[in-house]
Design an enzyme around this catalytic site. Structure first.
Site, mmCIF file in Angstrom:
data_model
loop_
_atom_site.group_PDB
_atom_site.id
_atom_site.type_symbol
_atom_site.label_atom_id
_atom_site.label_comp_id
_atom_site.label_asym_id
_atom_site.label_seq_id
_atom_site.Cartn_x
_atom_site.Cartn_y
_atom_site.Cartn_z
ATOM 1 N N HIS A 169 0.797 -1.232 0.000
ATOM 2 C CA HIS A 169 0.000 0.000 0.000
ATOM 3 C C HIS A 169 0.828 1.280 0.000
ATOM 4 O O HIS A 169 0.275 2.369 -0.119
ATOM 5 C CB HIS A 169 -0.928 0.034 1.223
ATOM 6 C CG HIS A 169 -0.223 0.432 2.481
ATOM 7 N ND1 HIS A 169 0.372 -0.475 3.307
ATOM 8 C CD2 HIS A 169 0.014 1.646 3.024
ATOM 9 C CE1 HIS A 169 0.936 0.154 4.311
ATOM 10 N NE2 HIS A 169 0.746 1.449 4.167
HETATM 11 C C1 UD1 Z 1 -1.408 6.059 5.552
HETATM 12 C C2 UD1 Z 1 -0.094 6.633 6.098
HETATM 13 C C3 UD1 Z 1 0.961 5.531 6.146
HETATM 14 C C4 UD1 Z 1 0.441 4.293 6.872
HETATM 15 C C5 UD1 Z 1 -0.869 3.849 6.238
HETATM 16 C C6 UD1 Z 1 -1.458 2.649 6.931
HETATM 17 C C7 UD1 Z 1 0.294 9.009 5.583
HETATM 18 C C8 UD1 Z 1 1.077 9.960 4.777
HETATM 19 N N1 UD1 Z 1 0.416 7.695 5.269
HETATM 20 O O1 UD1 Z 1 -1.191 5.692 4.194
HETATM 21 O O2 UD1 Z 1 2.110 6.023 6.819
HETATM 22 O O3 UD1 Z 1 1.384 3.242 6.767
HETATM 23 O O4 UD1 Z 1 -1.798 4.935 6.318
HETATM 24 O O5 UD1 Z 1 -2.527 2.103 6.213
HETATM 25 O O6 UD1 Z 1 -0.411 9.417 6.470
HETATM 26 N N2 UD1 Z 1 -8.716 4.975 1.581
HETATM 27 C C9 UD1 Z 1 -9.969 4.414 1.569
HETATM 28 N N3 UD1 Z 1 -10.505 4.006 2.755
HETATM 29 C C10 UD1 Z 1 -9.860 4.122 3.936
HETATM 30 C C11 UD1 Z 1 -8.570 4.703 3.919
HETATM 31 C C12 UD1 Z 1 -8.017 5.123 2.746
HETATM 32 O O7 UD1 Z 1 -10.605 4.276 0.533
HETATM 33 O O8 UD1 Z 1 -10.400 3.725 4.972
HETATM 34 C C13 UD1 Z 1 -8.146 5.423 0.297
HETATM 35 C C14 UD1 Z 1 -8.491 6.857 -0.035
HETATM 36 O O9 UD1 Z 1 -8.698 6.932 -1.393
HETATM 37 C C15 UD1 Z 1 -7.235 7.596 0.310
HETATM 38 C C16 UD1 Z 1 -6.174 6.569 -0.037
HETATM 39 O O10 UD1 Z 1 -6.768 5.325 0.349
HETATM 40 O O11 UD1 Z 1 -7.111 8.795 -0.376
HETATM 41 C C17 UD1 Z 1 -4.885 6.707 0.693
HETATM 42 O O12 UD1 Z 1 -5.125 6.825 2.069
HETATM 43 P P1 UD1 Z 1 -4.185 7.752 2.969
HETATM 44 O O13 UD1 Z 1 -4.699 7.784 4.330
HETATM 45 O O14 UD1 Z 1 -3.909 9.005 2.267
HETATM 46 O O15 UD1 Z 1 -2.805 6.983 2.932
HETATM 47 P P2 UD1 Z 1 -2.418 5.487 3.187
HETATM 48 O O16 UD1 Z 1 -1.860 4.950 1.933
HETATM 49 O O17 UD1 Z 1 -3.473 4.677 3.860
#
Ligand code: UD1
Length: 357
Positions: A206
Site C-alpha cells: 500500500h
Molecule cells: C497512511 C499513512 C501511512 C500508513 C498507512 C497505513 C500518511 C502519509 N500515510 O497511508 O504512513 O502506513 O496509512 O494504512 O499518512 N482509503 C480508503 N478508505 C480508507 C482509507 C483510505 O478508501 O479507509 C483510500 C483513499 O482513497 C485515500 C487513499 O486510500 O485517499 C490513501 O489513504 P491515505 O490515508 O492518504 O494513505 P495510506 O496509503 O493509507
C-alpha cells in the site's frame, strides 16, 4: 491530567489501544481521543475500535482524501479548535502519518507538550511523506518514546540532547505489547477470514512510493504473480487505495485478494504464514514477532535491526530480486533472537514517564 490523543490511520488504532488501556487503568488521568477520519472504511477503522476495546473517539473530524497538504491543513485547523476547547496537558501522537504531523503541529503552536510514540525512526528518504512527518514531529516533541536503541541513536545524531524539557527514552515497541496482550484472547474471537490455502505467503502492498508509481507497481505485480503462480499461494488483504489504483491501471494481481483484515484476523494470518512479503512498516516487526522471515518491497527500512539480524531483506520494486528472495527464503530456518522490540510493557512505561515528568 488530561491527555489528548490523535489517531487517524490504521496502525495508530493498534498503538492507541495499548495506551488507552493503560490510561483507563490509571487513576488521575483522563484521555480525550480524537480520530481525524484519515481512514474511514469500517474494515480500516471501526473494526479495530470494536475488536481492541478502544473507547469510541470523543471527536471525529472526518477529514480524509485529497492532497497531502490539503488533508494535513484541514486536520491542523480542526485539531487546533479542539485543543482550545479541551485544553489538555499533553498531546499524544503515534508514528508518522499525516494525522501525526497535524496533531503535533497544532499542539506545538499552542505550546502544549507533545509525546511522540515511535520517535526516532528514519528511512533517510525524504521523498516518503512518512519520513517528513516523523522528522518534523520529533523536532517539536517534549517526550520522544523510541521503540529501539537505533531510534535513540538517530535522535542523538540529529542533536537531540536529553534535558530538563526533553526526554528521549527507549521504551520498546507498543506493537509488541499489543501482540502479547491480544494473542491471549485470539482463541475466543471469531474469524472472518475466507478459506485459505494451508501454506501461503502473507503479503500487503500500500505504500505510496509503490502504489502511485506505475513502473514500480507493474514490477511488483509481475513479481507477486510469478510467486503466486509458480512458488506458493499469495494471500493479500488489499488496502482500498491499492484496490483503486489497480482498478484504474488495468493491472491484475493473481493472488488470493481478501478484504483488509481486522486485528485478530491479521494475527491469525501472521501465525499461519510461511513467509511475509510487505511494504508496510508495522508488518515487518509483526513478522519478526511471529518468527517469520520478511521480504520488504522497499528501498529502505526504518527497522534496520531486522536486516542486521538476518530476518528481513529489502528487494525494492525489483521483480527478479523479489522472486529469487521468495524461493530462497520460503523454507528458511530463522536465526531468531527475540527481544529487539522491548518486553511488552512499553505502554505502562510511556504513561508512567509522562505522569512522573
Ligand atoms: C497512511 C499513512 C501511512 C500508513 C498507512 C497505513 C500518511 C502519509 N500515510 O497511508 O504512513 O502506513 O496509512 O494504512 O499518512 N482509503 C480508503 N478508505 C480508507 C482509507 C483510505 O478508501 O479507509 C483510500 C483513499 O482513497 C485515500 C487513499 O486510500 O485517499 C490513501 O489513504 P491515505 O490515508 O492518504 O494513505 P495510506 O496509503 O493509507
Amino acid at each position: 491530567m488530561k491527555i489528548f490523543t490523535v489517531v487517524g490511520a490504521r496502525p495508530q488504532f493498534v498503538k492507541a489501544a495499548v495506551l488507552s488501556r493503560a490510561i483507563n487503568q490509571t487513576d488521575g488521568v483522563e484521555e480525550v481521543l480524537v480520530h481525524t477520519g484519515q481512514h474511514y472504511d469500517a474494515n480500516m477503522s471501526k473494526v479495530f475500535f470494536d475488536e481492541m476495546d478502544i473507547p469510541s473517539p470523543n471527536h471525529n473530524l472526518q477529514i480524509n482524501g485529497g492532497t497531502h497538504g490539503r488533508m494535513t491543513g484541514r486536520m491542523l485547523e480542526g485539531l487546533e479548535s479542539l485543543l482550545l476547547e479541551e485544553a489538555p496537558d499533553v498531546v499524544l501522537v503515534y508514528g508518522d502519518t499525516n494525522s501525526t504531523l497535524a496533531g503535533a503541529l497544532a499542539a506545538a503552536k499552542l505550546h502544549i507538550p507533545i509525546a511522540h510514540v515511535e520517535a526516532g525512526l528514519r528511512s533517510f528518504n525524504k521523498r516518503m511523506p512518512e519520513e517528513v512527518n516523523r522528522i518534523l514531529t520529533d523536532h517539536v516533541s517534549r517526550w520522544l518514546f523510541c521503540p529501539t536503541q537505533v531510534a535513540v541513536e538517530n535522535l542523538k545524531s540529529e542533536g537531540f540532547v536529553q534535558g530538563k524539557a526533553l526526554d528521549v527514552v527507549n521504551v520498546g515497541d507498543v506493537m509488541n505489547d499489543a501482540i502479547q496482550y491480544y494473542s491471549t484472547k485470539l482463541d475466543s474471537k471469531k474469524s472472518h477470514l475466507p478459506n485459505l490455502p494451508e501454506k501461503y505467503i502473507l503479503t500487503t502492498l500500500h505504500r505510496q512510493e509503490n502504489v502511485q508509481d506505475i513502473e514500480r507497481l507493474t514490477a511488483l505485480v509481475k513479481g507477486l504473480n510469478q510467486v503466486h503462480n509458480e512458488i506458493a499461494p499469495v494471500v493479500l488483504p488489499l488496502h482500498p487505495s491499492t484496490a483503486k489504483t489497480l482498478a484504474n491501471s488495468g493491472l491484475k494481481l493473481d493472488a488470493h485478494l481478501i478484504e483488509p483484515a481486522g486485528y485478530y484476523d491479521m494475527l491469525r494470518l501472521l501465525k499461519g504464514a510461511s513467509l511475509v512479503v510487505t511494504d508496510s512498516g508495522g508488518l515487518q516487526k509483526e513478522a519478526y514477532l511471529f518468527n517469520k522471515f520478511c521480504i520488504t518491497m522497499r528501498d529502505q527500512t526504518e527497522w534496520v535491526e531486522l536486516i542486521e539480524n538476518g530476518v528481513n531483506e529489502l528487494v525494492g520494486a525489483n521483480t527478479e530480486l523479489l522472486v529469487n528472495s521468495v524461493s530462497e527464503k520460503l523454507n528458511f530456518e530463522l536465526p531468531f533472537s527475540q527481544g529487539l522490540y522491548g518486553d511488552g510493557h512499553a505502554g505502562e512505561k510511556i504513561l508512567s514517564h509522562i505522569m512522573s515528568h
